[in-house]
Scaffold this motif. Structure first.
Motif, PDB file in Angstrom:
ATOM      1  N   MET A   1       0.861  -0.880   0.039  1.00  0.00           N
ATOM      2  CA  MET A   1       0.158  -0.058  -0.067  1.00  0.00           C
ATOM      3  C   MET A   1       0.873   1.340  -0.108  1.00  0.00           C
ATOM      4  N   PHE A   2       0.446   2.233  -0.717  1.00  0.00           N
ATOM      5  CA  PHE A   2       1.133   3.429  -0.657  1.00  0.00           C
ATOM      6  C   PHE A   2       0.263   4.613  -0.615  1.00  0.00           C
ATOM      7  N   ALA A   3       0.870   6.112  -0.385  1.00  0.00           N
ATOM      8  CA  ALA A   3      -0.080   7.059  -0.187  1.00  0.00           C
ATOM      9  C   ALA A   3       0.736   8.278  -1.006  1.00  0.00           C
ATOM     10  N   VAL A   4       0.072   9.163  -1.376  1.00  0.00           N
ATOM     11  CA  VAL A   4       0.784  10.245  -2.007  1.00  0.00           C
ATOM     12  C   VAL A   4       0.029  11.386  -0.858  1.00  0.00           C
ATOM     13  N   ILE A   5       1.090  12.078  -0.211  1.00  0.00           N
ATOM     14  CA  ILE A   5       0.859  13.215   0.763  1.00  0.00           C
ATOM     15  C   ILE A   5       1.362  14.622   0.401  1.00  0.00           C
ATOM     16  N   LYS A   6       0.841  15.345   1.032  1.00  0.00           N
ATOM     17  CA  LYS A   6       1.225  17.014   0.797  1.00  0.00           C
ATOM     18  C   LYS A   6       1.717  17.368   2.118  1.00  0.00           C
ATOM     19  N   THR A   7       2.924  18.016   2.000  1.00  0.00           N
ATOM     20  CA  THR A   7       3.226  18.895   3.254  1.00  0.00           C
ATOM     21  C   THR A   7       4.342  20.031   2.687  1.00  0.00           C
ATOM     22  N   GLY A   8       4.258  21.007   3.348  1.00  0.00           N
ATOM     23  CA  GLY A   8       5.418  22.110   2.827  1.00  0.00           C
ATOM     24  C   GLY A   8       5.212  22.393   1.376  1.00  0.00           C
ATOM     25  N   GLY A   9       3.940  22.393   0.783  1.00  0.00           N
ATOM     26  CA  GLY A   9       4.077  22.716  -0.477  1.00  0.00           C
ATOM     27  C   GLY A   9       4.443  21.778  -1.564  1.00  0.00           C
ATOM     28  N   ARG A  10       4.890  20.511  -0.966  1.00  0.00           N
ATOM     29  CA  ARG A  10       5.167  19.332  -2.080  1.00  0.00           C
ATOM     30  C   ARG A  10       4.623  18.266  -1.818  1.00  0.00           C
ATOM     31  N   GLN A  11       4.619  17.317  -2.639  1.00  0.00           N
ATOM     32  CA  GLN A  11       3.906  16.076  -2.604  1.00  0.00           C
ATOM     33  C   GLN A  11       4.821  14.902  -2.528  1.00  0.00           C
ATOM     34  N   TYR A  12       4.619  13.938  -2.061  1.00  0.00           N
ATOM     35  CA  TYR A  12       5.642  12.823  -1.763  1.00  0.00           C
ATOM     36  C   TYR A  12       4.698  11.459  -1.868  1.00  0.00           C
ATOM     37  N   GLN A  34       1.426  12.904  12.614  1.00  0.00           N
ATOM     38  CA  GLN A  34       0.290  12.216  11.699  1.00  0.00           C
ATOM     39  C   GLN A  34       0.303  13.514  10.849  1.00  0.00           C
ATOM     40  N   LEU A  35       0.544  12.987   9.461  1.00  0.00           N
ATOM     41  CA  LEU A  35       0.131  13.817   8.228  1.00  0.00           C
ATOM     42  C   LEU A  35      -1.077  13.641   7.765  1.00  0.00           C
ATOM     43  N   GLY A  36      -1.958  14.618   7.717  1.00  0.00           N
ATOM     44  CA  GLY A  36      -3.350  14.469   7.480  1.00  0.00           C
ATOM     45  C   GLY A  36      -3.951  14.652   5.922  1.00  0.00           C
ATOM     46  N   GLU A  37      -2.882  15.204   5.112  1.00  0.00           N
ATOM     47  CA  GLU A  37      -3.389  15.651   3.851  1.00  0.00           C
ATOM     48  C   GLU A  37      -2.761  14.490   2.973  1.00  0.00           C
ATOM     49  N   VAL A  38      -3.368  13.571   2.796  1.00  0.00           N
ATOM     50  CA  VAL A  38      -3.272  12.445   1.930  1.00  0.00           C
ATOM     51  C   VAL A  38      -4.104  12.678   0.647  1.00  0.00           C
ATOM     52  N   LEU A  39      -3.509  12.739  -0.343  1.00  0.00           N
ATOM     53  CA  LEU A  39      -4.178  13.001  -1.695  1.00  0.00           C
ATOM     54  C   LEU A  39      -4.802  11.908  -2.445  1.00  0.00           C
ATOM     55  N   VAL A  40      -3.789  10.593  -2.251  1.00  0.00           N
ATOM     56  CA  VAL A  40      -4.073   9.411  -3.110  1.00  0.00           C
ATOM     57  C   VAL A  40      -3.770   8.313  -2.020  1.00  0.00           C
ATOM     58  N   LEU A  41      -4.691   7.369  -1.934  1.00  0.00           N
ATOM     59  CA  LEU A  41      -4.305   5.968  -1.258  1.00  0.00           C
ATOM     60  C   LEU A  41      -4.353   4.860  -2.264  1.00  0.00           C
ATOM     61  N   VAL A  94      13.597  14.937   9.253  1.00  0.00           N
ATOM     62  CA  VAL A  94      13.964  13.506   8.761  1.00  0.00           C
ATOM     63  C   VAL A  94      12.839  12.652   9.286  1.00  0.00           C
ATOM     64  N   LEU A  95      12.057  12.057   8.674  1.00  0.00           N
ATOM     65  CA  LEU A  95      10.950  11.343   8.925  1.00  0.00           C
ATOM     66  C   LEU A  95      11.032   9.799   8.647  1.00  0.00           C
ATOM     67  N   ARG A  96      10.523   8.922   9.147  1.00  0.00           N
ATOM     68  CA  ARG A  96      10.441   7.334   9.002  1.00  0.00           C
ATOM     69  C   ARG A  96       8.951   7.344   9.022  1.00  0.00           C
ATOM     70  N   ILE A  97       8.404   6.823   7.739  1.00  0.00           N
ATOM     71  CA  ILE A  97       6.784   6.405   7.509  1.00  0.00           C
ATOM     72  C   ILE A  97       6.772   5.158   8.245  1.00  0.00           C
ATOM     73  N   THR A  98       5.889   5.178   9.286  1.00  0.00           N
ATOM     74  CA  THR A  98       5.432   3.778  10.157  1.00  0.00           C
ATOM     75  C   THR A  98       4.231   3.221   9.798  1.00  0.00           C
ATOM     76  N   GLU A  99       3.128   4.137   9.367  1.00  0.00           N
ATOM     77  CA  GLU A  99       1.973   3.410   8.859  1.00  0.00           C
ATOM     78  C   GLU A  99       1.076   4.365   7.893  1.00  0.00           C
ATOM     79  N   ILE A 100       0.199   3.675   7.116  1.00  0.00           N
ATOM     80  CA  ILE A 100      -0.576   4.414   6.333  1.00  0.00           C
ATOM     81  C   ILE A 100      -2.032   4.206   6.933  1.00  0.00           C
ATOM     82  N   LEU A 101      -2.897   4.952   7.393  1.00  0.00           N
ATOM     83  CA  LEU A 101      -3.791   4.869   7.907  1.00  0.00           C
ATOM     84  C   LEU A 101      -5.042   5.416   7.423  1.00  0.00           C
ATOM     85  N   ALA A 102      -6.265   4.503   7.301  1.00  0.00           N
ATOM     86  CA  ALA A 102      -7.506   5.081   6.883  1.00  0.00           C
ATOM     87  C   ALA A 102      -8.705   4.919   7.722  1.00  0.00           C
ATOM     88  N   ASP A 103      -9.623   5.658   7.468  1.00  0.00           N
ATOM     89  CA  ASP A 103     -10.943   5.434   8.289  1.00  0.00           C
ATOM     90  C   ASP A 103     -10.926   6.229   9.668  1.00  0.00           C
TER      91      ASP A 103
END
Length: 155
Positions: A1-12, A34-41, A94-103
């Motif tokens: 599973m992947f996600a596209v997030i937006k933070t600081g005016g950039r997308q990752y 928690q980064l809340g701006e998820v554009l795509v799951l 510097v961040l390490r992504i631990t989980e992608i959460l839904a609902d």
């Protein structure tokens, strides 16, 4: 599973265990943010947000706060004796992504424990003895040369 997030005016595009550098965000080293701006799951059935996916977030552990490389903006107008030098360094997290959460789920993975340094054994059996540092001998003062006789050299 992947996600596209937006933070600081950039997308990752992120997956769990990714390590990425983003613009500085609030959070102490070792905490989960928690980064809340998820554009795509993404996954078997991708979910596109309009503009964001409702109830989705990404949990990440803050590894480090640091500064980026120097960026220097130098401007010169030739023959005008005009120069401007300006520089800056970005503040990064510097961040390490631990989980992608839904609902509206909460993060289940806590911060990872720090690795402890392995201490050397106290007994002298296994440890190699360290050689004592020797000081270099002091230099002797340079001997002064006697002035040469100019008259003897001419003759």
């Amino acid at each position: 599973m992947f996600a596209v997030i937006k933070t600081g005016g950039r997308q990752y595009r992120v997956v769990p265990n990714d390590v990425l550098e983003i613009g500085k965000i609030a959070g102490d080293v070792g905490t989960i943010v928690q980064l809340g701006e998820v554009l795509v799951l993404g996954g078997d059935t991708p979910v596109l947000g309009t503009p964001t996916v409702a109830g989705a977030s990404v949990a990440a552990e803050v590894l480090q706060h640091k500064r980026g490389a120097k960026v220097i903006a130098f401007k010169k107008r030739r023959r005008k004796n005009s120069r401007r030098k300006r520089g800056y360094r970005d503040e990064l997290t510097v961040l390490r992504i631990t989980e992608i959460l839904a609902d509206n789920a909460k993060p289940t993975v806590g911060p990872r424990p720090k690795k402890e340094k392995v201490a050397a054994p106290a007994d002298g059996e296994d440890a190699a003895p360290k050689a004592a540092k020797k000081k270099a001998p002091a230099k002797a003062p340079a001997a002064k040369k006697a002035p040469a006789k100019k008259a003897a050299a001419k003759a």
